[in-house]
Design a protein around this motif. Structure first.
Motif, mmCIF file in Angstrom:
data_model
loop_
_atom_site.group_PDB
_atom_site.id
_atom_site.type_symbol
_atom_site.label_atom_id
_atom_site.label_comp_id
_atom_site.label_asym_id
_atom_site.label_seq_id
_atom_site.Cartn_x
_atom_site.Cartn_y
_atom_site.Cartn_z
ATOM 1 N N UNK A 241 0.808 -1.210 0.000
ATOM 2 C CA UNK A 241 0.000 0.000 0.000
ATOM 3 C C UNK A 241 0.840 1.258 0.000
ATOM 4 N N UNK A 242 0.193 2.378 -0.333
ATOM 5 C CA UNK A 242 0.945 3.619 -0.465
ATOM 6 C C UNK A 242 1.438 4.173 0.870
ATOM 7 N N UNK A 243 0.651 4.006 1.946
ATOM 8 C CA UNK A 243 1.047 4.527 3.246
ATOM 9 C C UNK A 243 2.339 3.923 3.772
ATOM 10 N N UNK A 244 2.417 2.581 3.904
ATOM 11 C CA UNK A 244 3.659 1.974 4.365
ATOM 12 C C UNK A 244 4.852 2.284 3.460
ATOM 13 N N UNK A 245 4.615 2.357 2.145
ATOM 14 C CA UNK A 245 5.717 2.675 1.225
ATOM 15 C C UNK A 245 6.270 4.066 1.500
ATOM 16 N N UNK A 246 5.388 5.050 1.697
ATOM 17 C CA UNK A 246 5.842 6.412 1.958
ATOM 18 C C UNK A 246 6.471 6.521 3.342
ATOM 19 N N UNK A 247 5.930 5.811 4.316
ATOM 20 C CA UNK A 247 6.518 5.843 5.658
ATOM 21 C C UNK A 247 7.952 5.308 5.638
ATOM 22 N N UNK A 248 8.177 4.235 4.876
ATOM 23 C CA UNK A 248 9.536 3.709 4.759
ATOM 24 C C UNK A 248 10.482 4.713 4.127
ATOM 25 N N UNK A 249 10.011 5.422 3.110
ATOM 26 C CA UNK A 249 10.849 6.432 2.464
ATOM 27 C C UNK A 249 11.149 7.585 3.412
ATOM 28 N N UNK A 250 10.155 7.985 4.203
ATOM 29 C CA UNK A 250 10.350 9.089 5.136
ATOM 30 C C UNK A 250 11.390 8.741 6.201
ATOM 31 N N UNK A 251 11.297 7.532 6.745
ATOM 32 C CA UNK A 251 12.270 7.103 7.757
ATOM 33 C C UNK A 251 13.669 7.040 7.142
ATOM 34 N N UNK A 252 13.752 6.498 5.935
ATOM 35 C CA UNK A 252 15.040 6.418 5.270
ATOM 36 C C UNK A 252 15.616 7.794 4.982
ATOM 37 N N UNK A 253 14.772 8.749 4.555
ATOM 38 C CA UNK A 253 15.247 10.100 4.267
ATOM 39 C C UNK A 253 15.785 10.773 5.521
ATOM 40 N N UNK A 254 15.106 10.586 6.640
ATOM 41 C CA UNK A 254 15.574 11.170 7.887
ATOM 42 C C UNK A 254 16.958 10.642 8.256
ATOM 43 N N UNK A 255 17.133 9.346 8.164
ATOM 44 C CA UNK A 255 18.430 8.742 8.496
ATOM 45 C C UNK A 255 19.529 9.209 7.538
ATOM 46 N N UNK A 256 19.203 9.251 6.255
ATOM 47 C CA UNK A 256 20.204 9.642 5.259
ATOM 48 C C UNK A 256 20.581 11.116 5.399
ATOM 49 N N UNK A 257 19.617 11.973 5.769
ATOM 50 C CA UNK A 257 19.917 13.389 5.957
ATOM 51 C C UNK A 257 20.869 13.594 7.128
ATOM 52 N N UNK A 258 20.694 12.824 8.183
ATOM 53 C CA UNK A 258 21.604 12.907 9.326
ATOM 54 C C UNK A 258 23.014 12.494 8.918
ATOM 55 N N UNK A 259 23.116 11.402 8.187
ATOM 56 C CA UNK A 259 24.432 10.932 7.726
ATOM 57 C C UNK A 259 25.079 11.976 6.818
ATOM 58 N N UNK A 260 24.304 12.528 5.882
ATOM 59 C CA UNK A 260 24.846 13.527 4.964
ATOM 60 C C UNK A 260 25.313 14.767 5.712
ATOM 61 N N UNK A 261 24.584 15.163 6.742
ATOM 62 C CA UNK A 261 24.981 16.324 7.523
ATOM 63 C C UNK A 261 26.319 16.131 8.203
#
Length: 423
Positions: A393-413
């Motif tokens: 479903x679209x909700x779980x797919x977007x939630x996974x992307x959001x969590x991944x983006x948060x983690x990746x932004x921290x690493x990039x910072x």
């Protein structure tokens, strides 16, 4: 690593400033290339605005099939960028490679009128994105080489603002064509082809070609030097700052959901009627247009790393609204505003950062390396997001992307933080 660190000596910068004119002005080649991009984006965004709905609602493709096609649409250009960037540096004629790319994309637009199967559509979209891949690095190299290092963010902001003007007009044109024409989608594809040809003509007639002497900078070519070899381009990967920038761009790209999926999610979340769907990209483009130049100039002053990461924070906020905010009339405006802010803070800032890292004779190759890493990551994200949407479903797919983006932004910072910085 810091996106605004300087690697060129001061005397080189001052010489470039004298050669390229007053620092407060945008070079003429930037304005002409912006005009070409404006016209071409009208053509491209006419197609992009209706393609998700056309494939999913009209042709009945599943989200997984659409994700695959969308991945092809965005991923093929990534593979070709390296070729386009290297060839532009090798032949020392950036206009030639950019023209080939624009021309190939223009030839593909009328082919959309003739195909309807997954394989045929995938082939046409791949060829269209091949054209984009060929032109992107040479075009950005011409902008970069015509602009002093300290004004790169502003120059790319001006170009992206003009480009985005086309991105605003394209969906509007598609919207009115769909409402007025009997065979709406065919009419959109046909008009898009005509506009694309106009963009190629402007490039050929008004963008400077090979410079006549070694002191002319607008052409984006370097006279009297041997051709750039592949190993010289690959040697750019030895630059720590380039590796860090390319790696972080790829990491963040892995969790950046395709625009088409964002618009589909927003349509479902806010209950937007199909006839209004082509106007959704207009909201993103409007905010992008308003903020591209100010944020580019801001990045020149306070640091490109800060602005680049802030853009991804705005995207993460948009994901959160799509997941948890109530379906109020304000939701589409908020999500599209954050989406446009994301592009304004990242799209021009990323190539601007390379001006301080990559030598002039390898500028297109350096731009291609970073652009390829980002585009390949987004290609993988499209495939993964389409599969996740189909299975869970679209909700779980977007939630996974959001969590991944948060983690990746921290690493990039952390990775892009300059040595000794504690803030």
């Amino acid at each position: 690593m810091y996106l605004t660190d300087r690697s060129a000596p001061a005397e080189a910068d001052s010489e470039q400033g004298r050669r390229r004119g007053p620092g407060h002005r945008v070079a003429p080649v930037v304005l002409v290339l912006g005009s070409v991009s404006l016209i071409t984006d009208i053509s491209s965004e006419m197609v992009t605005a209706v393609l998700p709905l056309y494939l999913v609602s009209t042709l009945g493709f599943t989200p997984l099939v659409f994700g695959t096609l969308d991945g092809v649409y965005n991923g093929v250009s990534a593979l070709v960028q390296l070729t386009g960037g290297h060839l532009a540096d090798r032949v020392r004629n950036h206009k030639l490679m950019a023209g080939l790319g624009y021309g190939l994309s223009a030839l593909c637009k009328p082919l959309l009128l003739l195909v309807s199967s997954v394989g045929a559509l995938g082939t046409v979209l791949a060829l269209d994105r091949t054209g984009k891949g060929l032109r992107t690095a040479p075009r950005d190299a011409m902008i970069s080489l015509s602009t002093p290092s300290e004004k790169q963010g502003r120059a790319f902001g001006v170009h992206r603002a003009m480009d985005t003007t086309g991105a605003m007009l394209g969906p509007l044109a598609a919207f009115f064509i769909l409402r007025a024409a009997t065979d709406g989608y065919d009419a959109v594809f046909g008009v898009s082809a005509c506009v694309a040809v106009l963009g190629v003509l402007v490039l050929v007639l008004f963008v400077p070609g090979r410079r006549r002497d070694a002191r002319s900078a607008d052409a984006g070519t370097v006279a009297g030097k041997p051709p750039v070899r592949v190993r010289e381009a690959l040697a750019l990967l030895r630059l720590p700052r380039l590796r860090a920038l390319a790696g972080c761009a790829a990491l963040l790209g892995l969790t950046t959901v395709s625009d088409a999926f964002v618009y589909l999610l927003l349509q479902r979340r806010a209950g937007i009627a199909d006839e209004w769907f082509p106007l959704l990209p207009l909201g993103t483009a409007a905010v992008f247009l308003l903020l591209a130049v100010p944020l580019g100039a801001l990045a020149d002053r306070i640091g490109r790393r800060t602005v680049f990461l802030a853009g991804h924070v705005s995207l993460l906020t948009g994901y959160a609204l799509l997941l948890w905010a109530p379906a109020t009339p304000a939701l589409p405006f908020l999500v599209l505003a954050l989406h446009g802010l994301f592009y304004a803070a990242t799209d021009g800032v990323l190539p601007a950062a390379l001006a301080d890292i990559v030598p002039e004779q390898l500028r297109a190759s350096g731009l291609a390396i970073v652009g390829t890493s980002q585009a390949l990551a987004r290609f993988c994200c499209s495939l993964a997001f389409g599969a996740a949407w189909t299975m869970w479903g679209d909700g779980p797919a977007l939630a996974g992307s959001a969590i991944g983006l948060l983690c990746c932004a921290v690493v990039a910072g952390v990775v892009l933080r300059p040595a000794g910085e504690t803030r």
